[in-house]
Enzyme design. Structure first.
Site, PDB file in Angstrom:
ATOM      1  N   ARG A   1      17.190-100.043 -58.087  1.00 41.80           N
ATOM      2  CA  ARG A   1      15.941 -99.281 -58.073  1.00 41.80           C
ATOM      3  C   ARG A   1      14.970 -99.781 -59.153  1.00 41.80           C
ATOM      4  O   ARG A   1      14.135 -99.041 -59.633  1.00 41.80           O
ATOM      5  CB  ARG A   1      16.238 -97.791 -58.270  1.00 41.80           C
ATOM      6  CG  ARG A   1      16.893 -97.130 -57.062  1.00 41.80           C
ATOM      7  CD  ARG A   1      16.701 -95.639 -57.121  1.00 41.80           C
ATOM      8  NE  ARG A   1      17.388 -94.945 -56.047  1.00 41.80           N
ATOM      9  CZ  ARG A   1      16.865 -94.704 -54.853  1.00 41.80           C
ATOM     10  NH1 ARG A   1      15.661 -95.134 -54.570  1.00 41.80           N
ATOM     11  NH2 ARG A   1      17.551 -94.045 -53.937  1.00 41.80           N
TER      12      ARG A   1
ATOM     13  N   GLY B   1       9.625 -96.224 -49.887  1.00 47.46           N
ATOM     14  CA  GLY B   1       8.309 -95.976 -50.468  1.00 47.46           C
ATOM     15  C   GLY B   1       8.147 -96.621 -51.846  1.00 47.46           C
ATOM     16  O   GLY B   1       7.089 -97.171 -52.159  1.00 47.46           O
ATOM     17  N   GLY B   2       9.199 -96.563 -52.663  1.00 50.86           N
ATOM     18  CA  GLY B   2       9.149 -97.172 -53.997  1.00 50.86           C
ATOM     19  C   GLY B   2       8.966 -98.678 -53.878  1.00 50.86           C
ATOM     20  O   GLY B   2       8.201 -99.298 -54.628  1.00 50.86           O
ATOM     21  N   THR B   3       9.656 -99.261 -52.919  1.00 55.95           N
ATOM     22  CA  THR B   3       9.555-100.714 -52.719  1.00 55.95           C
ATOM     23  C   THR B   3       8.161-101.093 -52.229  1.00 55.95           C
ATOM     24  O   THR B   3       7.627-102.142 -52.609  1.00 55.95           O
ATOM     25  CB  THR B   3      10.642-101.179 -51.727  1.00 55.95           C
ATOM     26  OG1 THR B   3      11.902-100.756 -52.238  1.00 55.95           O
ATOM     27  CG2 THR B   3      10.647-102.692 -51.551  1.00 55.95           C
TER      28      THR B   3
ATOM     29  N   ILE C   1      16.433 -93.529 -45.204  1.00 57.75           N
ATOM     30  CA  ILE C   1      16.987 -92.421 -44.416  1.00 57.75           C
ATOM     31  C   ILE C   1      16.060 -91.209 -44.488  1.00 57.75           C
ATOM     32  O   ILE C   1      16.214 -90.268 -43.738  1.00 57.75           O
ATOM     33  CB  ILE C   1      18.407 -92.016 -44.882  1.00 57.75           C
ATOM     34  CG1 ILE C   1      18.390 -91.447 -46.308  1.00 57.75           C
ATOM     35  CG2 ILE C   1      19.372 -93.175 -44.777  1.00 57.75           C
ATOM     36  CD1 ILE C   1      19.653 -90.679 -46.660  1.00 57.75           C
ATOM     37  N   ASP C   2      15.084 -91.239 -45.423  1.00 58.50           N
ATOM     38  CA  ASP C   2      14.210 -90.066 -45.613  1.00 58.50           C
ATOM     39  C   ASP C   2      13.057 -90.001 -44.609  1.00 58.50           C
ATOM     40  O   ASP C   2      12.412 -88.956 -44.482  1.00 58.50           O
ATOM     41  CB  ASP C   2      13.622 -90.073 -47.029  1.00 58.50           C
ATOM     42  CG  ASP C   2      14.682 -89.909 -48.097  1.00 58.50           C
ATOM     43  OD1 ASP C   2      15.797 -89.502 -47.754  1.00 58.50           O
ATOM     44  OD2 ASP C   2      14.391 -90.195 -49.281  1.00 58.50           O
TER      45      ASP C   2
ATOM     46  N   MET D   1      20.113 -84.875 -47.734  1.00 58.29           N
ATOM     47  CA  MET D   1      19.234 -85.691 -48.599  1.00 58.29           C
ATOM     48  C   MET D   1      17.763 -85.524 -48.243  1.00 58.29           C
ATOM     49  O   MET D   1      17.426 -85.222 -47.098  1.00 58.29           O
ATOM     50  CB  MET D   1      19.641 -87.155 -48.559  1.00 58.29           C
ATOM     51  CG  MET D   1      20.773 -87.462 -49.524  1.00 58.29           C
ATOM     52  SD  MET D   1      21.126 -89.215 -49.614  1.00 58.29           S
ATOM     53  CE  MET D   1      22.178 -89.251 -51.071  1.00 58.29           C
TER      54      MET D   1
ATOM     55  N   ARG E   1      29.902 -70.665 -48.801  1.00 64.22           N
ATOM     56  CA  ARG E   1      30.459 -71.948 -49.261  1.00 64.22           C
ATOM     57  C   ARG E   1      29.361 -73.002 -49.213  1.00 64.22           C
ATOM     58  O   ARG E   1      28.396 -72.859 -48.465  1.00 64.22           O
ATOM     59  CB  ARG E   1      31.601 -72.403 -48.337  1.00 64.22           C
ATOM     60  CG  ARG E   1      32.836 -71.524 -48.384  1.00 64.22           C
ATOM     61  CD  ARG E   1      33.617 -71.780 -49.675  1.00 64.22           C
ATOM     62  NE  ARG E   1      34.908 -71.114 -49.652  1.00 64.22           N
ATOM     63  CZ  ARG E   1      35.149 -69.871 -50.047  1.00 64.22           C
ATOM     64  NH1 ARG E   1      34.150 -69.105 -50.464  1.00 64.22           N
ATOM     65  NH2 ARG E   1      36.364 -69.370 -50.025  1.00 64.22           N
TER      66      ARG E   1
ATOM     67  N   ARG F   1      24.252 -92.131 -45.989  1.00 63.65           N
ATOM     68  CA  ARG F   1      23.670 -93.477 -46.000  1.00 63.65           C
ATOM     69  C   ARG F   1      24.693 -94.580 -45.767  1.00 63.65           C
ATOM     70  O   ARG F   1      24.324 -95.744 -45.683  1.00 63.65           O
ATOM     71  CB  ARG F   1      22.989 -93.845 -47.315  1.00 63.65           C
ATOM     72  CG  ARG F   1      22.475 -92.822 -48.191  1.00 63.65           C
ATOM     73  CD  ARG F   1      21.416 -93.405 -49.094  1.00 63.65           C
ATOM     74  NE  ARG F   1      21.974 -94.190 -50.183  1.00 63.65           N
ATOM     75  CZ  ARG F   1      21.530 -94.098 -51.448  1.00 63.65           C
ATOM     76  NH1 ARG F   1      20.568 -93.265 -51.736  1.00 63.65           N
ATOM     77  NH2 ARG F   1      22.031 -94.856 -52.387  1.00 63.65           N
TER      78      ARG F   1
HETATM   79  O1  F6P Z   1      15.687 -92.470 -50.840  1.00 63.19           O
HETATM   80  C1  F6P Z   1      16.906 -92.339 -50.206  1.00 63.19           C
HETATM   81  C2  F6P Z   1      17.786 -91.343 -50.896  1.00 63.19           C
HETATM   82  O2  F6P Z   1      19.033 -91.378 -50.274  1.00 63.19           O
HETATM   83  C3  F6P Z   1      17.246 -89.921 -50.968  1.00 63.19           C
HETATM   84  O3  F6P Z   1      17.432 -89.186 -49.794  1.00 63.19           O
HETATM   85  C4  F6P Z   1      18.019 -89.374 -52.127  1.00 63.19           C
HETATM   86  O4  F6P Z   1      17.371 -88.259 -52.652  1.00 63.19           O
HETATM   87  C5  F6P Z   1      18.043 -90.527 -53.066  1.00 63.19           C
HETATM   88  O5  F6P Z   1      17.971 -91.683 -52.263  1.00 63.19           O
HETATM   89  C6  F6P Z   1      19.264 -90.634 -53.927  1.00 63.19           C
HETATM   90  O6  F6P Z   1      19.048 -91.660 -54.850  1.00 63.19           O
HETATM   91  P1  F6P Z   1      20.151 -92.480 -55.607  1.00 63.19           P
HETATM   92  O7  F6P Z   1      20.760 -93.442 -54.638  1.00 63.19           O
HETATM   93  O8  F6P Z   1      19.406 -93.218 -56.663  1.00 63.19           O
HETATM   94  O9  F6P Z   1      21.140 -91.505 -56.122  1.00 63.19           O
END
Ligand code: F6P
Length: 375
Positions: free
Chosen positions: A76, A113-115, A136-137, A179, A293, A302
């Site tokens: 990241r 999005g970050g990329t 996946i988001d 997620m 629960r 993922r």
């Molecule tokens: O951006 C994908 C994602 O799986 C999000 O759904 C989740 O909130 C995040 O990454 C988790 O990030 P990391 O892999 O840095 O724990």
């Protein structure tokens, strides 16, 4: 004879199913169809900064279509502030130098999005870049979808199906955390497909009273069990208001120090809101008298082999990306539009999150079948 184009490729951000399909889709088209050469960077942007390369030929691309994760590794890291041992450094100049030293005509950055933001930063610094959208988001702007989402949707739906029978058998509330910190597509889609009774999204702040009333009504109606699908970033109404105020402070900060302080405050709120699923289960147990629960689906969503749709999308966008590179079209995201690919300027995608609109058809569909959205 003109020189062969030489292209770098990397995967960045959280891994997701379909990354290898996209590497293969791009690579096979680039090498086999457009007669280019390919060089992989290991572990995302870090690999470009540290010049960690790996040769990619047809043999490398063979047998990876069905494999989960990424053969290149990922991270990241951000190019303009990367931790390289002595605090954070701006590695953009080094990245440009390394790309030149490797004789690269361009770089394909596969990520979310970050990329897209990082690709835009590098594009503005003069690098020829294209971005292929994975996550996946499903929260990347200007693309119908992204590879990874469909597989994760299937996994989360399957989990909700399984949680139903155990919730039913024990007359329990099961809160399942899905997620999605900023966008609730995965929770909403899998919640609808899996028939969750309550779906809570970052985009629609919830009230405990409303969720508890919906569970109690079901119990009175002869269904003393409920499945609550909650996105990681869903918040109670008051928490959401605090968060919005923190965000407004960041947006309105008059200088870098004020911005940094406001961001620190927002991170504290984020940390405090983490584990919302557990808190929600406790609150619902107290409010309804039913046992509750929690299941956190986490990284299961993922991992593993991509489904047919993500293999198809990765291959399609990868191949289209190679065509754009062959034309010399850079500074773009290769977006999914219907069943085709379309070039969208990176500057329009970068920093532009695609969240769930409150009037989206999926939201109406959920309400139509009586699902409580907590508002
Ligand atoms: O951006 C994908 C994602 O799986 C999000 O759904 C989740 O909130 C995040 O990454 C988790 O990030 P990391 O892999 O840095 O724990």
């Amino acid at each position: 004879m003109s020189k062969k184009k030489r292209i770098g490729i990397l995967t960045a951000g959280g891994d997701s199913p379909g990354l290898n399909a996209a590497i293969r889709g791009f690579g096979k088209a680039a090498i086999g169809h457009h007669n280019m050469e390919l060089v992989g960077f290991r572990e995302g942007i870090r690999g470009m900064a540290l010049n960690q390369t790996v040769p990619i030929d047809s043999a490398t691309l063979s047998g990876i279509l069905t494999v989960g994760g990424t053969i290149l590794g990922t991270s990241r890291d951000k190019p303009h502030k990367m931790d390289v041992g002595n605090g954070k450094e701006d590695m953009i100049p080094t990245i440009l130098k390394n790309c030149e030293a490797n004789g690269l005509d361009g770089v394909v950055m596969i990520g979310g999005g970050g990329t897209a933001k990082n690709a835009n930063r590098l594009s503005k610094a003069g690098l020829n870049v294209i971005h292929l959208p994975k996550t996946i988001d499903n929260d990347i702007a200007h693309t119908d979808t992204s590879f990874g989402f469909s597989t994760a949707l299937g996994i989360a739906t399957d989990a909700i199906d399984r949680l139903h029978s155990t919730a039913h058998s024990h007359h329990r509330i099961i809160v399942v955390e899905i997620m999605g910190h900023k966008a609730g597509w995965l929770a909403l889609g899998s919640g609808i497909a899996g028939g969750a009774d309550i779906i809570l999204l970052p985009e629609i702040p919830y009230s405990i009273d409303s969720v508890a009333a919906s569970i109690s009504k079901r119990a009175k109606g002869g269904h003393p069990f409920s499945v609550v699908a909650i996105a990681e970033g869903a918040r109670e109404i008051s928490d959401a208001a605090d968060y919005a105020a923190a965000q407004a402070l960041i947006d309105g900060a008059s200088n870098a120090d004020a911005k940094a302080a406001a961001k620190k405050h927002r991170s504290m709120l984020e940390a405090a809101h983490r584990g919302n699923a557990l808190k929600l289960a406790e609150q619902l147990e107290a409010a309804t008298g039913l046992e509750a629960r929690v299941t956190v689906l986490g990284y299961v969503q993922r991992g593993g082999t991509p489904n047919a749709e993500d293999r198809l999308l990765g291959t399609l966008l990868g191949g289209a990306g190679a065509d754009f590179v062959a034309e010399g079209k850079y500074g773009i995201t290769v977006a999914a539009k219907g069943q085709s690919a379309k070039a969208v300027p990176l500057k329009d995608v970068a920093g532009n999150l695609k969240t769930v609109p409150k009037d989206h058809p999926w939201v109406s569909a959920a309400r139509h079948v009586g699902t409580c959205l907590g508002d």
